[in-house]
Design an enzyme around this catalytic site. Structure first.
Site, PDB file in Angstrom:
ATOM      1  N   HIS A 195       2.838  15.518 -11.057  1.00 32.67           N
ATOM      2  CA  HIS A 195       3.260  16.505 -10.066  1.00 32.67           C
ATOM      3  C   HIS A 195       2.087  17.335  -9.581  1.00 32.67           C
ATOM      4  O   HIS A 195       1.987  17.679  -8.412  1.00 32.67           O
ATOM      5  CB  HIS A 195       4.319  17.439 -10.678  1.00 32.67           C
ATOM      6  N   ASP A 460       2.424  -2.929  -2.273  1.00 28.99           N
ATOM      7  CA  ASP A 460       3.162  -3.905  -3.074  1.00 28.99           C
ATOM      8  C   ASP A 460       2.717  -5.320  -2.776  1.00 28.99           C
ATOM      9  O   ASP A 460       2.625  -6.149  -3.678  1.00 28.99           O
ATOM     10  CB  ASP A 460       4.668  -3.764  -2.821  1.00 28.99           C
ATOM     11  N   CYS A 507       2.044   0.147   6.676  1.00 30.45           N
ATOM     12  CA  CYS A 507       2.295   1.511   6.203  1.00 30.45           C
ATOM     13  C   CYS A 507       1.823   1.714   4.765  1.00 30.45           C
ATOM     14  O   CYS A 507       2.053   2.756   4.175  1.00 30.45           O
ATOM     15  CB  CYS A 507       3.768   1.880   6.352  1.00 30.45           C
TER      16      CYS A 507
HETATM   17  C1  PEP Z   1       3.835  -0.310   0.110  1.00 31.95           C
HETATM   18  O1  PEP Z   1       4.266  -0.976  -0.835  1.00 31.95           O
HETATM   19  O2  PEP Z   1       2.741  -0.545   0.672  1.00 31.95           O
HETATM   20  C2  PEP Z   1       4.605   0.820   0.630  1.00 31.95           C
HETATM   21  C3  PEP Z   1       4.260   1.444   1.735  1.00 31.95           C
HETATM   22  O3  PEP Z   1       5.681   1.225  -0.091  1.00 31.95           O
HETATM   23  P1  PEP Z   1       5.535   2.072  -1.458  1.00 31.95           P
HETATM   24  O4  PEP Z   1       4.089   2.476  -1.610  1.00 31.95           O
HETATM   25  O5  PEP Z   1       6.442   3.216  -1.323  1.00 31.95           O
HETATM   26  O6  PEP Z   1       5.963   1.074  -2.488  1.00 31.95           O
HETATM   27 MG    MG Z   2       6.302  -0.741  -1.428  1.00 36.00          MG
END
Ligand code: PEP
Ligand code: MG
Length: 575
Positions: A195, A460, A507
């Site tokens: 946190h 991911d 993203c």
């Molecule tokens: C990703 O996996 O790149 C993503 C944007 O989702 P998160 O980081 O929330 O898993």
């Molecule tokens: Mg992800």
């Protein structure tokens, strides 16, 4: 004598100031027997301490500065929840009673017991909540010793920057930082997802965690340089080093000022190609920073944070309010809201934690489909909010046709239920999917045929491609966005989506890494979504980029397999 300590930089920039050591009470209590006739008074003493801490936390909550990130209140609520839980507020009373021991000892015994239970938890996010338990117990320990829970440092005196050096800091302490205008803070404990680290990023001051012995080695008032970007502190620097860092600090400040001026400049390359730069947010309170950074939309609203740090689930109305707030504040700019990605490192119950391999288990859409009612509640909240701006729905971790079809059916079910109630919503709301699993990326037609847009979750995607757990720091050195397989797959995704005429964004963290901006653009990407703090830097790089100049280098990079050559080609791309 000058020395350096390395930790994990969680918020970039350079700060130079005088060290201010924050005292802390360790959980080390003496044990002594309490005569039977004084046990009632000892229990009352413990209860008074718990009461004092409750008041302190209530007070901190009431002075949350306007504009403070929304997480602050949530953190304090979490600490109140821990304090009010019977395991911390009732069980020590029983220990005092049965063992005829002092309150400090009873509290320590019970906290140790709780911490052992936390140690057995494999999930990183929950394990890090162990720190919250320690922080609450420390507050009660301090109250028992008659000390106030938070001793504010000397009133901020603007001529002298203070660097707070702490063994550990609770978010409730950090909330008061704004009023004292510290230059920076560094702590011995804390992981990148603790946190304290999350709050540090929101405060936008240089911060380093996991320094291990800083609190022990640094002396009060010593000059200290904090390089948040490199994750290093330099204590008592010699004059040349100090001068060098003062220069770097000035340059960094000037650069930030300059970048601020780019806020309203369209992100357009030298050859006239428009690039969409959007922001990632976790909570509605992050929108202000997104707007300030010049984001022309929210590319990823990670809604699962609305579900964390609380004992119950957010209701449909609560969710609707959160989504509506974001849409209204974004004033017509597009907002992509992701359905909750719970499971793996973000869990609300034991299901995923007990799984043998949570990252490959019931996570994101997989979890949603096992709990259709909960999923439809979120979809209804989103659809209701869609009337208040330009909203898109993004579904994480899609992998096969059946999942997509089921998810789309549930969207239809949510729409029908709203129709039955006569509730209005955007009938043309676009539904997109995240490309995070290599199988989905390779068989992209599965997604392009069924969805309106794509967003690549490189965090991911890389974890699953390279078989490197993104939460495990022992394999962090193997996590490589420049791996030839990653580049090949990204190129395939961008090209295939282009042919299918379906918009595609990135993203994941790659989108906010300015050293990769040109590479992504050269591979064909035109939409990037990132943390607001990274956006001005990335925009500046876009403005200085000529696509015809960089394409040939990227083409060569796609053929290269040697990591050293790839690095040097990337340098050339960024020159
Ligand atoms: C990703 O996996 O790149 C993503 C944007 O989702 P998160 O980081 O929330 O898993
Ligand atoms: Mg992800």
């Amino acid at each position: 004598m000058s020395f350096t300590i390395h930790g994990i930089g969680v918020s970039g920039g350079i700060a130079i100031g005088h060290a201010h050591l924050v005292s802390h009470t360790k959980l080390e209590a003496a044990h002594y027997d309490i005569p039977a006739e004084q046990v009632t008074e000892e229990i009352a003493r413990f209860e008074r301490a718990v009461h004092t801490v409750r008041n302190e936390l209530d007070q901190v909550r009431s002075v949350v500065p306007a504009g403070a990130p929304a997480e602050f209140a949530a953190f304090i609520d979490l600490h109140l929840m821990i304090l009010n839980d019977a395991t911390l507020s009732i069980t020590p009373r029983k220990i005092i009673e049965t063992e005829n021991c002092n309150a400090e000892w009873a509290l320590q015994v019970q906290t140790d017991e709780l911490l052992q239970q936390f140690d057995a938890i494999e999930d990183t996010y929950l394990r890090e909540r162990r720190t919250d338990v320690i922080q609450v117990a420390q507050r009660v320990m301090k109250a028992l010793s008659g000390q106030p829970g938070y001793v504010p440092p000397p009133a901020s005196d603007s001529g002298r920057n203070l660097v707070l050096v702490a063994h550990d800091l609770s978010p409730a302490d950090v909330v008061l930082f704004k009023q004292h205008q510290f230059a920076s803070f560094v702590t011995d404990l804390g992981g990148a997802t603790s946190h304290t680290a999350i709050v540090a990023r929101s405060l936008n001051i240089p911060c380093i965690v996991a320094l291990h012995h800083a609190r022990q080695l640094v002396r009060e008032n010593e000059i200290i340089i904090v390089d948040g970007t490199q994750g290093v502190i330099i204590v008592d620097p010699d004059p040349q080093v100090l001068a060098e860092y003062q220069l770097r600090q000035r340059e960094f400040g000037l650069e930030r000022q300059k970048l601020k001026r780019l806020r309203d400049t369209p992100a357009r390359t030298l050859d006239g190609t428009d690039i969409e730069l959007h922001a990632n947010i976790e909570l509605p309170g992050d929108v202000a920073l997104a707007i300030d950074s010049g984001a022309t939309g929210i590319g990823l609203f990670r809604t699962e944070f609305l579900f964390l740090n609380r004992p119950d689930l957010p209701t449909e109305d609560e969710q609707f309010e959160a989504y509506r707030m974001v849409l209204e504040e974004m004033q017509g700019y597009p907002v992509t809201i992701r359905t909750y990605d719970l499971g793996a490192d973000k869990q609300i119950d034991d299901t995923a934690r007990l799984a043998p391999n949570p990252a490959l288990g019931l996570r994101a859409i997989r979890l949603c489909l096992t709990e259709p009612k909960r999923f439809v509640t979120q979809l209804r909240a989103m659809l209701r909010a869609s009337s208040y701006g330009s909203m898109k729905i993004l579904i994480p971790m899609l992998m096969n046709a059946s999942e997509i079809d089921q998810a789309l059916q549930l969207v239809e079910q949510a729409k029908r239920s709203l129709d039955d109630e006569g509730v209005t919503y955007d009938r043309d709301v676009q539904i997109g999917g995240m490309v995070e699993i290599p199988a989905a990326a390779l068989a992209l037609g599965l997604l392009t045929k069924r969805l309106d847009f794509l967003s690549v979750g490189t965090n991911d995607l890389i974890q699953y491609m390279l078989a490197v757990d993104r939460t495990d720091d022992t394999v962090a050195h193997l996590y490589d966005p420049l791996h030839p397989a990653v580049l090949t797959l990204l190129s395939h995704i961008f090209t295939t989506a282009g042919k299918a005429q379906i918009p595609v964004a990135v993203c994941g963290e790659m989108a906010g890494d300015v050293t990769l901006t040109r590479l992504l653009l050269a591979l064909g990407l035109r939409r990037l979504s990132m943390h607001s703090a990274h956006l001005p830097d990335v925009k500046q790089r876009v403005l200085k980029t000529s696509l015809p100049d960089i394409r040939p280098i990227a083409k060569k990079m796609l053929k290269a397999t040697d990591p050293v050559k790839l690095r040097s080609m990337l340098d050339k791309l960024n020159a």
